[in-house]
Write a protein that holds these residues in place. Sequence first.
Motif, short mmCIF file in Angstrom:
data_model
loop_
_atom_site.label_atom_id
_atom_site.label_comp_id
_atom_site.label_asym_id
_atom_site.label_seq_id
_atom_site.Cartn_x
_atom_site.Cartn_y
_atom_site.Cartn_z
N GLU A 95 -11.66 15.23 -10.70
CA GLU A 95 -11.54 15.87 -12.29
C GLU A 95 -10.85 17.29 -12.02
O GLU A 95 -10.63 17.76 -13.22
N ARG A 96 -10.71 17.82 -10.97
CA ARG A 96 -9.81 19.20 -11.08
C ARG A 96 -8.52 18.88 -11.14
O ARG A 96 -7.79 19.99 -11.50
N LEU A 97 -8.06 17.63 -11.26
CA LEU A 97 -6.50 17.15 -11.19
C LEU A 97 -6.29 16.99 -12.76
O LEU A 97 -7.07 16.01 -13.33
N SER A 98 -5.01 17.16 -13.10
CA SER A 98 -4.96 16.93 -14.65
C SER A 98 -4.54 15.48 -14.70
O SER A 98 -4.27 14.56 -13.67
#
Length: 80
Positions: A22-25
Motif C-alpha cells: 500500500e506504500r507503493l503507487s
Amino acid sequence: HDNCQALYLIATNGTPELQNPERLSAVFRDFLNRCLEMDVDRRGSAKELLQHPFLKLAKPLSSLTPLIIAAKEAIKNSSR
C-alpha cells in the motif's frame, strides 16, 4: 550465485509478496507486476516496459549524481 539462487526461488516458489504494498503507487505496483509476471507470454517485453507510464515519470539519470555524492560522503563520515 545470489542472482541464480533468487531466480531459482522465484521459479519454484513464485514471486515473493511485497511488504507494505500500500506504500507503493498504483503505477509502480503495475510496473512490478508486469516485470515479475511468471507467464512469459503475459510478461512485458523490454520494449513494452520501457514505454510503461511508471518509467515516463522517472527523473533524468543526472538527478542521481547528488544522491550518489551524498551517499559516498555519508559512508566516508560513518567509517571515521
